[in-house]
Design a protein around this motif. Structure first.
Motif, short mmCIF file in Angstrom:
data_model
loop_
_atom_site.label_atom_id
_atom_site.label_comp_id
_atom_site.label_asym_id
_atom_site.label_seq_id
_atom_site.Cartn_x
_atom_site.Cartn_y
_atom_site.Cartn_z
N ASP A 58 -58.54 -8.18 -123.31
CA ASP A 58 -58.43 -8.64 -121.93
C ASP A 58 -57.01 -8.39 -121.41
N HIS A 59 -56.88 -8.36 -120.08
CA HIS A 59 -55.58 -8.07 -119.47
C HIS A 59 -54.56 -9.12 -119.89
N CYS A 60 -53.40 -8.64 -120.32
CA CYS A 60 -52.45 -9.52 -120.98
C CYS A 60 -51.70 -10.41 -119.99
N PRO A 61 -51.20 -11.53 -120.50
CA PRO A 61 -50.34 -12.39 -119.68
C PRO A 61 -48.92 -11.83 -119.64
N TYR A 62 -48.15 -12.33 -118.68
CA TYR A 62 -46.75 -11.96 -118.58
C TYR A 62 -45.91 -13.23 -118.47
N PRO A 63 -44.68 -13.21 -118.98
CA PRO A 63 -43.83 -14.41 -118.97
C PRO A 63 -43.34 -14.73 -117.57
N ALA A 64 -42.65 -15.85 -117.46
CA ALA A 64 -42.25 -16.38 -116.16
C ALA A 64 -41.43 -15.39 -115.35
N GLU A 65 -40.57 -14.61 -116.01
CA GLU A 65 -39.72 -13.69 -115.25
C GLU A 65 -40.51 -12.54 -114.62
N PHE A 66 -41.75 -12.35 -115.08
CA PHE A 66 -42.62 -11.34 -114.48
C PHE A 66 -43.87 -12.00 -113.88
N GLU A 67 -43.74 -13.20 -113.42
CA GLU A 67 -44.89 -13.98 -112.97
C GLU A 67 -45.61 -13.36 -111.78
N ASP B 198 -44.00 -0.77 -118.88
CA ASP B 198 -42.68 -0.81 -118.28
C ASP B 198 -41.76 -1.15 -119.45
N PRO B 199 -40.68 -0.43 -119.66
CA PRO B 199 -39.82 -0.71 -120.81
C PRO B 199 -39.36 -2.16 -120.88
N ARG B 200 -39.28 -2.83 -119.74
CA ARG B 200 -38.85 -4.23 -119.73
C ARG B 200 -39.82 -5.13 -120.47
N TYR B 201 -41.08 -4.69 -120.61
CA TYR B 201 -42.10 -5.53 -121.23
C TYR B 201 -42.20 -5.34 -122.74
N LYS B 202 -41.48 -4.38 -123.30
CA LYS B 202 -41.74 -4.00 -124.69
C LYS B 202 -41.57 -5.16 -125.66
N SER B 203 -40.48 -5.91 -125.54
CA SER B 203 -40.27 -7.02 -126.48
C SER B 203 -41.31 -8.12 -126.29
N VAL C 94 -53.71 -2.12 -126.01
CA VAL C 94 -54.25 -0.96 -125.32
C VAL C 94 -53.35 -0.63 -124.14
N LEU C 95 -53.04 0.64 -123.96
CA LEU C 95 -52.32 1.07 -122.76
C LEU C 95 -53.34 1.34 -121.66
N GLY C 96 -53.35 0.46 -120.63
CA GLY C 96 -54.31 0.61 -119.54
C GLY C 96 -53.78 1.49 -118.42
N SER C 97 -52.51 1.43 -118.11
CA SER C 97 -51.84 2.28 -117.12
C SER C 97 -52.58 2.35 -115.79
N HIS C 98 -52.75 1.20 -115.16
CA HIS C 98 -53.35 1.13 -113.83
C HIS C 98 -52.30 1.24 -112.72
N TRP C 99 -51.05 0.85 -113.05
CA TRP C 99 -49.99 0.73 -112.05
C TRP C 99 -48.80 1.57 -112.47
N PHE C 100 -48.01 2.00 -111.51
CA PHE C 100 -46.74 2.64 -111.85
C PHE C 100 -45.66 2.08 -110.94
N THR C 101 -44.43 2.14 -111.43
CA THR C 101 -43.30 1.56 -110.73
C THR C 101 -42.76 2.55 -109.71
N THR D 178 -46.83 6.86 -117.79
CA THR D 178 -47.90 6.73 -118.78
C THR D 178 -47.49 7.35 -120.11
N ILE D 179 -46.93 8.53 -120.07
CA ILE D 179 -46.52 9.20 -121.31
C ILE D 179 -45.38 8.44 -121.97
N ASP D 180 -44.49 7.86 -121.19
CA ASP D 180 -43.44 7.01 -121.75
C ASP D 180 -44.05 5.85 -122.53
N GLY D 181 -45.10 5.24 -121.97
CA GLY D 181 -45.79 4.18 -122.67
C GLY D 181 -46.46 4.67 -123.94
N MET D 182 -47.08 5.83 -123.88
CA MET D 182 -47.72 6.40 -125.07
C MET D 182 -46.71 6.60 -126.17
N ARG D 183 -45.50 7.02 -125.80
CA ARG D 183 -44.46 7.31 -126.79
C ARG D 183 -43.79 6.05 -127.34
#
Length: 263
Positions: free
Chosen positions: A40-49, A89-94, A110-117, A141-146
């Motif tokens: 299921d679509h993942c949650p995000y912490p408060a700074e990305f609320e 988004d690299p900010r989400y990696k940790s 799973v990399l869903g890649s529905h949105w881009f910055t 998307t490719i950055d996420g794959m890598r």
């Protein structure tokens, strides 16, 4: 009997699907499932609320999701896995590695890649029909794959829902995704949900929004790893859509992986 798995399953916690994990697991059991993964679509912490709260669970709901998947796992005779579908988004990696995998125990992402910055905006790629957005989306998307974070790329041809036409731009963008998947040995998904959506009228005739025939014709000529999933948003779709995805793959002589272990 052939094995039939599905590793792309949603629940009511994402606010646009029906049913609890047990509802999907019980239907999967009736339909002969051999392995089931919840993503299921993942949650995000408060700074990305402000990151798409209308289509995902909250951090506070996540323990409930984990518990419900665990209960399904305990009652099913086939393996049940805990996962999440994520954007990149690299900010989400940790957050993905330390929290979703570490704290909450996700066995795969799973990399869903529905949105881009796009500057301060997040653009939804299925609504982007302009070619100027495609390269940016594909690069992200490719950055996420890598990143090494994800077990597979879901619906790699999702942007064709909005772009629609198979031309030099879409072909080169999808070839870049395909080449990256091969280089990284990362499976790409034939998405069963797309087969149930209203087709697009294109200059080449009617085409599924995704999976997009010309892309999979191209993929069939390569060594790319392919898995077939349901992208189930309703229990009745959980295995049915996976069979539909396999039928689609078979049109191009694509042999999806017989089994898939996300660990």
């Amino acid at each position: 009997m052939k094995s039939i798995y599905n590793f792309h399953t949603h629940t009511e916690l994402c606010h646009h699907a029906k049913g609890k994990p047990m509802d999907y697991a019980e239907q999967a059991l009736r339909d002969g499932c051999t392995a089931l993964g919840f993503s299921d679509h993942c949650p995000y912490p408060a700074e990305f609320e402000d990151t798409w709260p209308h289509v995902r669970m909250s951090v506070e709901e996540t323990p409930l999701y984990v518990q419900q998947v665990k209960e399904a796992k305990e009652k099913m005779p086939f393996p049940v896995y805990l996962g999440f579908e994520c954007e990149w988004d690299p900010r989400y990696k940790s957050w993905y590695t330390d929290e979703l995998k570490g704290r909450f125990g996700a066995q795969y992402l799973v990399l869903g890649s529905h949105w881009f910055t796009d500057g301060s905006l997040h653009r939804y790629i299925p609504e982007c029909a302009e070619s100027k957005f495609l390269n940016r989306y594909v690069d992200q998307t490719i950055d996420g794959m890598r990143s090494g974070v994800f077990a597979f790329l879901a619906h790699p041809d999702l942007f064709m829902k909005g772009y629609k036409e198979w031309d030099d731009q879409s072909k080169s963008c999808l070839k870049a995704i395909l080449d990256a998947a091969i280089d990284l040995n990362l499976p790409i998904e034939v998405n069963g949900l797309g087969l149930s959506r209203e087709p697009n009228s294109t200059s080449r005739g009617m085409r599924y929004q995704y999976p997009y025939a010309e892309f999979w014709e191209m993929a069939a000529q390569t060594s790319v790893r392919v898995i077939c999933n349901s992208d189930a948003h309703d229990p009745k779709e959980v295995i049915m859509n996976a069979w539909h995805a396999r039928d689609f793959a078979g049109r191009f002589g694509i042999k999806p992986e017989d089994s898939f272990l996300p660990l």
